[in-house]
Design a protein around this motif. Structure first.
Motif, PDB file in Angstrom:
ATOM      1  N   TYR A   1     -14.503  39.542   6.478  1.00 50.73           N
ATOM      2  CA  TYR A   1     -13.583  38.601   5.815  1.00 50.73           C
ATOM      3  C   TYR A   1     -12.198  38.651   6.451  1.00 50.73           C
ATOM      4  CZ  TYR A   1     -10.273  36.911   2.319  1.00 50.73           C
ATOM      5  OH  TYR A   1      -9.232  36.268   1.702  1.00 50.73           O
ATOM      6  N   LEU A   2     -11.656  39.866   6.594  1.00 52.71           N
ATOM      7  CA  LEU A   2     -10.302  40.005   7.157  1.00 52.71           C
ATOM      8  C   LEU A   2     -10.235  39.448   8.582  1.00 52.71           C
ATOM      9  CD1 LEU A   2      -9.373  43.613   5.958  1.00 52.71           C
ATOM     10  CD2 LEU A   2      -8.495  41.436   5.051  1.00 52.71           C
ATOM     11  N   ALA A   3     -11.247  39.754   9.389  1.00 53.69           N
ATOM     12  CA  ALA A   3     -11.229  39.315  10.788  1.00 53.69           C
ATOM     13  C   ALA A   3     -11.407  37.799  10.898  1.00 53.69           C
ATOM     14  CB  ALA A   3     -12.318  40.045  11.571  1.00 53.69           C
ATOM     15  N   TRP A   4     -12.305  37.227  10.099  1.00 53.50           N
ATOM     16  CA  TRP A   4     -12.489  35.767  10.128  1.00 53.50           C
ATOM     17  C   TRP A   4     -11.274  35.041   9.578  1.00 53.50           C
ATOM     18  CZ3 TRP A   4     -15.400  34.066  13.544  1.00 53.50           C
ATOM     19  CH2 TRP A   4     -16.725  34.446  13.729  1.00 53.50           C
ATOM     20  N   LYS A   5     -10.647  35.623   8.553  1.00 55.17           N
ATOM     21  CA  LYS A   5      -9.490  34.953   7.945  1.00 55.17           C
ATOM     22  C   LYS A   5      -8.373  34.818   8.989  1.00 55.17           C
ATOM     23  CE  LYS A   5      -6.323  35.281   3.962  1.00 55.17           C
ATOM     24  NZ  LYS A   5      -6.509  33.923   3.407  1.00 55.17           N
ATOM     25  N   GLN A   6      -8.104  35.898   9.709  1.00 57.50           N
ATOM     26  CA  GLN A   6      -7.053  35.831  10.717  1.00 57.50           C
ATOM     27  C   GLN A   6      -7.400  34.799  11.806  1.00 57.50           C
ATOM     28  OE1 GLN A   6      -5.990  38.924  13.947  1.00 57.50           O
ATOM     29  NE2 GLN A   6      -4.688  39.477  12.237  1.00 57.50           N
TER      30      GLN A   6
ATOM     31  N   SER B   1      -5.429  31.233  12.504  1.00 55.41           N
ATOM     32  CA  SER B   1      -4.828  31.004  13.835  1.00 55.41           C
ATOM     33  C   SER B   1      -5.193  29.612  14.347  1.00 55.41           C
ATOM     34  CB  SER B   1      -5.292  32.077  14.824  1.00 55.41           C
ATOM     35  OG  SER B   1      -6.611  31.811  15.270  1.00 55.41           O
ATOM     36  N   GLN B   2      -6.255  29.030  13.775  1.00 56.98           N
ATOM     37  CA  GLN B   2      -6.683  27.684  14.168  1.00 56.98           C
ATOM     38  C   GLN B   2      -6.305  26.640  13.113  1.00 56.98           C
ATOM     39  OE1 GLN B   2      -7.971  27.310  17.346  1.00 56.98           O
ATOM     40  NE2 GLN B   2      -7.296  29.454  17.313  1.00 56.98           N
ATOM     41  N   GLY B   3      -5.444  27.037  12.174  1.00 49.42           N
ATOM     42  CA  GLY B   3      -5.009  26.098  11.142  1.00 49.42           C
ATOM     43  C   GLY B   3      -6.069  25.779  10.102  1.00 49.42           C
ATOM     44  N   VAL B   4      -7.069  26.660   9.985  1.00 54.07           N
ATOM     45  CA  VAL B   4      -8.138  26.422   9.007  1.00 54.07           C
ATOM     46  C   VAL B   4      -7.936  27.351   7.809  1.00 54.07           C
ATOM     47  CG1 VAL B   4     -10.630  26.593   8.588  1.00 54.07           C
ATOM     48  CG2 VAL B   4      -9.793  25.691  10.767  1.00 54.07           C
ATOM     49  N   HIS B   5      -7.912  26.770   6.601  1.00 56.46           N
ATOM     50  CA  HIS B   5      -7.778  27.569   5.379  1.00 56.46           C
ATOM     51  C   HIS B   5      -9.024  28.427   5.191  1.00 56.46           C
ATOM     52  CE1 HIS B   5      -6.829  28.677   1.289  1.00 56.46           C
ATOM     53  NE2 HIS B   5      -8.020  28.243   0.924  1.00 56.46           N
ATOM     54  N   PHE B   6      -8.836  29.672   4.785  1.00 54.29           N
ATOM     55  CA  PHE B   6      -9.974  30.580   4.625  1.00 54.29           C
ATOM     56  C   PHE B   6      -9.787  31.428   3.384  1.00 54.29           C
ATOM     57  CE2 PHE B   6     -12.696  34.220   5.573  1.00 54.29           C
ATOM     58  CZ  PHE B   6     -13.793  33.614   6.159  1.00 54.29           C
ATOM     59  N   ASP B   7     -10.803  31.436   2.512  1.00 55.07           N
ATOM     60  CA  ASP B   7     -10.699  32.249   1.298  1.00 55.07           C
ATOM     61  C   ASP B   7     -12.048  32.929   1.002  1.00 55.07           C
ATOM     62  OD1 ASP B   7     -12.308  30.228   0.355  1.00 55.07           O
ATOM     63  OD2 ASP B   7     -10.711  29.255  -0.794  1.00 55.07           O
ATOM     64  N   HIS B   8     -12.089  33.665  -0.105  1.00 52.70           N
ATOM     65  CA  HIS B   8     -13.313  34.411  -0.432  1.00 52.70           C
ATOM     66  C   HIS B   8     -14.493  33.487  -0.694  1.00 52.70           C
ATOM     67  CE1 HIS B   8     -10.675  37.995  -0.966  1.00 52.70           C
ATOM     68  NE2 HIS B   8     -11.744  38.574  -0.458  1.00 52.70           N
ATOM     69  N   ALA B   9     -14.234  32.334  -1.281  1.00 50.69           N
ATOM     70  CA  ALA B   9     -15.331  31.397  -1.566  1.00 50.69           C
ATOM     71  C   ALA B   9     -15.985  30.942  -0.261  1.00 50.69           C
ATOM     72  CB  ALA B   9     -14.803  30.201  -2.349  1.00 50.69           C
TER      73      ALA B   9
ATOM     74  N   SER C   1     -14.012  22.781  10.044  1.00 43.03           N
ATOM     75  CA  SER C   1     -12.858  22.341   9.255  1.00 43.03           C
ATOM     76  C   SER C   1     -11.597  22.180  10.105  1.00 43.03           C
ATOM     77  CB  SER C   1     -12.552  23.355   8.150  1.00 43.03           C
ATOM     78  OG  SER C   1     -13.671  23.580   7.360  1.00 43.03           O
ATOM     79  N   SER C   2     -11.698  22.410  11.393  1.00 34.17           N
ATOM     80  CA  SER C   2     -10.526  22.279  12.262  1.00 34.17           C
ATOM     81  C   SER C   2     -10.338  20.826  12.671  1.00 34.17           C
ATOM     82  CB  SER C   2     -10.712  23.152  13.505  1.00 34.17           C
ATOM     83  OG  SER C   2      -9.686  22.880  14.437  1.00 34.17           O
ATOM     84  N   SER C   3      -9.078  20.481  12.952  1.00 29.74           N
ATOM     85  CA  SER C   3      -8.788  19.093  13.302  1.00 29.74           C
ATOM     86  C   SER C   3      -9.133  18.792  14.758  1.00 29.74           C
ATOM     87  CB  SER C   3      -7.311  18.797  13.050  1.00 29.74           C
ATOM     88  OG  SER C   3      -6.532  19.808  13.659  1.00 29.74           O
ATOM     89  N   ARG C   4      -9.397  19.830  15.544  1.00 25.36           N
ATOM     90  CA  ARG C   4      -9.699  19.590  16.950  1.00 25.36           C
ATOM     91  C   ARG C   4     -11.117  20.044  17.326  1.00 25.36           C
ATOM     92  NH1 ARG C   4      -7.562  24.445  20.569  1.00 25.36           N
ATOM     93  NH2 ARG C   4      -9.191  23.478  21.812  1.00 25.36           N
ATOM     94  N   THR C   5     -11.511  19.724  18.566  1.00 24.23           N
ATOM     95  CA  THR C   5     -12.826  20.164  19.029  1.00 24.23           C
ATOM     96  C   THR C   5     -12.629  21.285  20.056  1.00 24.23           C
ATOM     97  OG1 THR C   5     -12.823  18.460  20.726  1.00 24.23           O
ATOM     98  CG2 THR C   5     -13.941  17.938  18.653  1.00 24.23           C
ATOM     99  N   TYR C   6     -13.684  22.038  20.295  1.00 21.51           N
ATOM    100  CA  TYR C   6     -13.595  23.228  21.139  1.00 21.51           C
ATOM    101  C   TYR C   6     -14.679  23.203  22.212  1.00 21.51           C
ATOM    102  CZ  TYR C   6     -10.640  25.015  17.382  1.00 21.51           C
ATOM    103  OH  TYR C   6      -9.642  25.178  16.467  1.00 21.51           O
TER     104      TYR C   6
END
Ligand code: B16
Ligand code: MG
Length: 211
Positions: free
Chosen positions: A21-26, A30-38, A58-63
């Protein structure tokens, strides 16, 4: 009545879900994507690239594929820093007792984690030698909810799927156990793990004779 018990690792034996959770949240933020426990619930039991795809949807750009690999590597490096301090104190309540109960009953014991860090985590917890077989996630082509990983564990343990009890905390993991044709013991909430045959709150309530 079972001949083997196959455990998931994250969320069943230890709470690495919190470190994921902590690693994915950061990474997400960093990509402007909201991240929570749900949102994190959706990632439990899902492999690294699958989890990243869910976040980046959920990001506004493509990769590009190269950018995705770099992001996945960055998350993994952060995760490895977090798990470096783990020890036997990070075993969830009832985990060792459950493993020892299964051993004393004469059943085979397997581990089916899609985490490529599973061997490291087992070493840090000091429980590697409690397992007869640990699936190497690197050789698994299709992650949970596909049954591949649980079927691989059963085959290597020399036990028919119908004679296996699978233990999982994730929706995708319970689905993997059920489509492998095994009995599914869920760890968590019955409202969430609706496909499980029995749901308990933690391995503290593990009672092999009851399933
Ligand atoms: P890694 P499990 C899974 O392990 C985790 O639940 C999931 O959140 C994680 O993304 C996945 O391992 C991959 O982990 O990045 O270390 O290869 O529940 O199958 O034990
Ligand atoms: Mg899990």
């Amino acid at each position: 009545r079972f001949k083997a018990v196959i455990f998931d690792l994250d969320g069943v034996i230890t709470d690495t879900a919190h470190y994921h959770y902590l690693a994915w949240k950061q990474l997400a933020e960093s990509q402007g994507v909201h991240f929570d426990h749900a949102f994190n619930e959706n990632l439990k039991g899902i492999d690294r690239m699958g989890s990243l795809d869910l976040i980046l949807a959920s990001s506004s750009r493509t990769y590009t594929p190269e950018e995705k690999l770099a992001l996945a590597d960055a998350k993994n490096l952060h995760y490895q820093e977090l798990i470096a301090t783990m020890s036997s104190k990070d075993l969830l309540p009832g985990a060792v007792e459950a493993l020892d109960t299964v051993r004393r009953a004469g059943l085979r014991i397997g581990l089916a984690s899609v985490s490529k860090n599973a061997f490291t985590v087992l070493e840090r917890l000091g429980i590697t030698d409690k397992f007869d077989y640990v699936v190497d996630a690197a050789i698994i082509a299709r992650g949970k909810p596909d049954p591949e990983i649980f079927l691989k564990a059963a085959r290597e343990l020399g036990v028919a799927p119908a004679d296996c009890l699978g233990v999982e905390d994730a929706v995708a993991g319970v689905a993997s156990i059920k489509s492998a044709g095994m009995f599914a013991l869920g760890i968590g909430h019955p409202f969430v793990l609706t496909e499980a045959d029995v749901v308990i709150t933690s391995l503290k309530e593990f009672n092999l004779a009851a399933y």
